[in-house]
Design a protein around this motif. Sequence first.
Motif, PDB file in Angstrom:
ATOM      1  N   MET A  25      45.482  43.791  67.173  1.00  0.00           N
ATOM      2  CA  MET A  25      46.096  42.895  67.882  1.00  0.00           C
ATOM      3  C   MET A  25      47.519  42.658  67.871  1.00  0.00           C
ATOM      4  O   MET A  25      47.994  41.532  68.428  1.00  0.00           O
ATOM      5  N   ASN A  26      48.270  42.890  66.468  1.00  0.00           N
ATOM      6  CA  ASN A  26      49.480  42.437  66.199  1.00  0.00           C
ATOM      7  C   ASN A  26      50.472  43.367  66.818  1.00  0.00           C
ATOM      8  O   ASN A  26      51.604  43.160  66.653  1.00  0.00           O
ATOM      9  N   GLU A  33      49.336  38.666  75.326  1.00  0.00           N
ATOM     10  CA  GLU A  33      48.168  38.655  75.758  1.00  0.00           C
ATOM     11  C   GLU A  33      47.291  37.715  74.976  1.00  0.00           C
ATOM     12  O   GLU A  33      46.429  38.102  74.439  1.00  0.00           O
ATOM     13  N   TYR A  34      47.491  36.272  75.041  1.00  0.00           N
ATOM     14  CA  TYR A  34      46.981  35.423  73.975  1.00  0.00           C
ATOM     15  C   TYR A  34      45.274  35.374  74.437  1.00  0.00           C
ATOM     16  O   TYR A  34      44.507  35.477  73.344  1.00  0.00           O
ATOM     17  N   GLY A  35      44.942  35.255  75.573  1.00  0.00           N
ATOM     18  CA  GLY A  35      43.477  35.242  75.969  1.00  0.00           C
ATOM     19  C   GLY A  35      42.830  36.380  75.397  1.00  0.00           C
ATOM     20  O   GLY A  35      41.588  36.412  74.938  1.00  0.00           O
ATOM     21  N   PHE A  36      43.325  37.591  75.852  1.00  0.00           N
ATOM     22  CA  PHE A  36      42.842  38.814  75.326  1.00  0.00           C
ATOM     23  C   PHE A  36      42.616  39.122  74.081  1.00  0.00           C
ATOM     24  O   PHE A  36      41.447  39.364  73.284  1.00  0.00           O
ATOM     25  N   ILE A  40      38.840  39.239  71.820  1.00  0.00           N
ATOM     26  CA  ILE A  40      38.395  40.301  71.046  1.00  0.00           C
ATOM     27  C   ILE A  40      38.171  40.033  69.547  1.00  0.00           C
ATOM     28  O   ILE A  40      37.316  40.287  68.813  1.00  0.00           O
ATOM     29  N   LYS A  41      39.319  39.076  69.099  1.00  0.00           N
ATOM     30  CA  LYS A  41      39.189  38.731  67.674  1.00  0.00           C
ATOM     31  C   LYS A  41      38.006  37.787  67.440  1.00  0.00           C
ATOM     32  O   LYS A  41      37.170  37.954  66.449  1.00  0.00           O
ATOM     33  N   ARG A  42      37.399  36.951  68.410  1.00  0.00           N
ATOM     34  CA  ARG A  42      36.170  36.249  68.346  1.00  0.00           C
ATOM     35  C   ARG A  42      35.043  37.124  68.536  1.00  0.00           C
ATOM     36  O   ARG A  42      34.157  36.949  67.791  1.00  0.00           O
ATOM     37  N   MET A  80      36.114  45.724  75.156  1.00  0.00           N
ATOM     38  CA  MET A  80      37.530  45.335  75.304  1.00  0.00           C
ATOM     39  C   MET A  80      38.627  46.297  74.881  1.00  0.00           C
ATOM     40  O   MET A  80      39.701  46.356  75.336  1.00  0.00           O
ATOM     41  N   LEU A  81      38.206  47.368  73.929  1.00  0.00           N
ATOM     42  CA  LEU A  81      39.085  48.350  73.416  1.00  0.00           C
ATOM     43  C   LEU A  81      39.056  49.513  74.541  1.00  0.00           C
ATOM     44  O   LEU A  81      40.142  49.807  74.923  1.00  0.00           O
ATOM     45  N   ILE A  82      38.387  49.769  75.430  1.00  0.00           N
ATOM     46  CA  ILE A  82      38.248  50.532  76.571  1.00  0.00           C
ATOM     47  C   ILE A  82      39.480  49.882  77.356  1.00  0.00           C
ATOM     48  O   ILE A  82      40.160  50.482  78.205  1.00  0.00           O
ATOM     49  N   LEU A  83      39.173  48.724  77.725  1.00  0.00           N
ATOM     50  CA  LEU A  83      40.051  47.855  78.815  1.00  0.00           C
ATOM     51  C   LEU A  83      41.466  47.860  78.391  1.00  0.00           C
ATOM     52  O   LEU A  83      42.444  48.266  78.931  1.00  0.00           O
ATOM     53  N   SER A  84      41.563  47.792  77.021  1.00  0.00           N
ATOM     54  CA  SER A  84      42.868  47.786  76.104  1.00  0.00           C
ATOM     55  C   SER A  84      43.399  49.052  76.536  1.00  0.00           C
ATOM     56  O   SER A  84      44.685  49.112  76.677  1.00  0.00           O
TER      57      SER A  84
END
Length: 92
Positions: A25-26, A33-36, A40-42, A80-84
């Motif tokens: 995410m870094n 992409e703050y919300g994204f 995923i972190k949560r 989320m990884l797939i979407l990413s």
Amino acid sequence: MTKSFTEFEVYQKSIVLAKDIFGLMNKQSLEREYGFKDQIKRAVVSIRNNIAEGSEYNNNKQFIRFLKHSKGSCAEVRSMLILSNELGFCTY
């Protein structure tokens, strides 16, 4: 149950996964992409927290319930990884 949650292999693997996700995410492509990133972190933190919380009940039925919550969070992270990947944020 007599083991501490830190002794479970699944918990130890969740630590590695969390570190990998936080590192991913870094990436600069996710800079705005703050919300994204937050979602995923949560989700990845939820995986390990549910393992830990469930183990503290010292009740197999409760522990299994929390492991199922953890599994759901795993699915969220995978999705989320797939979407990413589909959005070109990163490849895996």
